[in-house]
Enzyme design. Structure first.
Site, PDB file in Angstrom:
ATOM      1  CG  ASP A 169     -22.875  -7.085  -2.554  1.00  0.00           C
ATOM      2  OD1 ASP A 169     -23.235  -8.247  -2.784  1.00  0.00           O
ATOM      3  OD2 ASP A 169     -22.973  -6.158  -3.388  1.00  0.00           O
ATOM      4  CG  ASP A 221     -21.590  -9.332  -8.681  1.00  0.00           C
ATOM      5  OD1 ASP A 221     -20.631  -9.264  -9.461  1.00  0.00           O
ATOM      6  OD2 ASP A 221     -22.105 -10.413  -8.327  1.00  0.00           O
ATOM      7  CB  SER A 251     -21.012 -12.564  -3.694  1.00  0.00           C
ATOM      8  OG  SER A 251     -21.494 -12.428  -5.012  1.00  0.00           O
ATOM      9  CB  ALA A 252     -26.626 -12.947  -4.481  1.00  0.00           C
ATOM     10  CE  LYS A 299     -25.855 -10.934  -0.868  1.00  0.00           C
ATOM     11  NZ  LYS A 299     -24.841  -9.917  -1.228  1.00  0.00           N
ATOM     12  CG  ASP A 322     -25.040  -3.170  -4.824  1.00  0.00           C
ATOM     13  OD1 ASP A 322     -24.721  -4.275  -4.356  1.00  0.00           O
ATOM     14  OD2 ASP A 322     -25.757  -3.056  -5.839  1.00  0.00           O
TER      15      ASP A 322
END
Ligand code: C5P
Ligand code: MG
Length: 297
Positions: free
Chosen positions: A49, A51, A164-165, A213, A238
């Site tokens: 991931d 962020d 990543s979102a 995801k 996270d």
């Protein structure tokens, strides 16, 4: 024999003995690491991931911005938009991390959050040529030890998939400015779509948020050629939603999941320990992933 292996990894990876490292099943973790080490770098892929996983959660007591929050710069958006985006963050972030709600329950709310923010950003007619400056002037920060992490993976020719979102264009700029946007780095994220004059007009493709995801993994990651023939996965995240990032890996053999527990520690500790193989509590560094990588590659 197993006991000897456990001694081995304990001696080789003393970082795993730190009190900020929690494990549901230490011997399973050690067996997995050992199996990955035997298979070697050629059989490994890393899925991470971005962020709050590759970037820090906080620095000197202040929150470090996510890729979305880096866009909160007067060069790019006006004060009114900035206020609205912050209100949305205050409404939806507590929901995102709420240990008392299921991912299913959160999913439609995350779609609402991302959709509203993306609409607001599009209305601001953000210019592509100003993104680099916004990143430069932001307080974006990768975790301590990031260089060792990226360098090692490049040297060992291990592909790193960053999933990543956040906003892909901003993410790329952050790793570029930190001089680690190497050829073995692959990114799946929400990318901006600019018109011919370089003005934001939409976001490309299917929206990626924290809790979908798995769909992205199945539709994008599974098709990535460079990841094929690499059945061992080191996964870093996270959010509990990050655990589905490896769902596109076919015929996986060993998967080791590492979760950074940055926020709401007491409320989420139990759930994180149940869900990730290794949980790092309030650890702003890449020390543990780096130590594991050093051992297995
Ligand atoms: O890279 P990653 O998948 O972690 O990026 C998503 C993160 O960005 C989420 O955890 C969320 O808290 C944050 N976010 C944000 N502002 C938004 C949407 C998401 O800071 N508008
Ligand atoms: Mg994250």
């Amino acid at each position: 024999v197993l006991a000897i292996w456990h001694q081995l990894t304990k001696a080789e990876i003393p970082e795993l003995a730190k009190c900020s490292v929690l494990m549901r099943d230490r011997s399973r973790v050690e067996d997995t690491i050992y199996a990955m080490q035997r298979a070697g770098a050629g059989r490994l892929q890393v899925i991470s991931d971005f962020d709050m996983t590759l970037t820090r959660f906080a620095h000197n007591g202040k929150r470090v911005p996510t890729t979305h929050n880096i866009l909160d710069h007067r060069l790019l958006i006006d004060e009114d938009c900035s206020k609205k985006i912050r209100e949305l963050l205050n409404t939806y972030y507590p929901i995102e991390i709420d240990a008392g709600r299921t991912a299913e329950d959160k999913l439609p709310l995350m779609v609402e959050w991302w959709t509203q923010v993306h609409e607001l950003l599009i209305q601001q007619r953000i210019r592509k040529d100003l993104l680099a400056q916004a990143v430069k002037e932001s307080s974006a920060m990768l975790r301590e030890g990031y260089k060792v992490f990226f360098d090692r993976l490049t040297e060992q020719q291990v592909p790193l998939l960053i999933f990543s979102a956040g906003v892909g264009d901003v993410l790329e700029e952050v790793i570029r400015q930190n001089n680690v946007f190497y050829p073995n780095v692959h990114i799946i994220s929400n990318y901006m779509d600019f018109d011919q004059t370089g003005v934001l007009r939409a976001f490309q493709g299917q929206l990626i948020h924290t809790f979908n995801k798995r769909e992205g993994a199945l539709s994008h990651a599974s098709g990535l050629r460079v990841l094929q023939g690499r059945p061992n996965v080191l996964l870093l995240g996270d959010s509990l939603g990050d655990l589905t990032m490896a769902d596109g890996v076919s015929e996986h053999q060993n998967i080791l999941t590492i979760g950074f527990l940055n926020d709401q520690m007491d409320e989420r500790k139990e759930l994180y320990v149940k869900s990730f193989d290794v949980v790092l509590v309030k650890d702003e560094t890449m020390e543990v992933p780096n130590a594991i990588l050093k051992y297995i590659t």
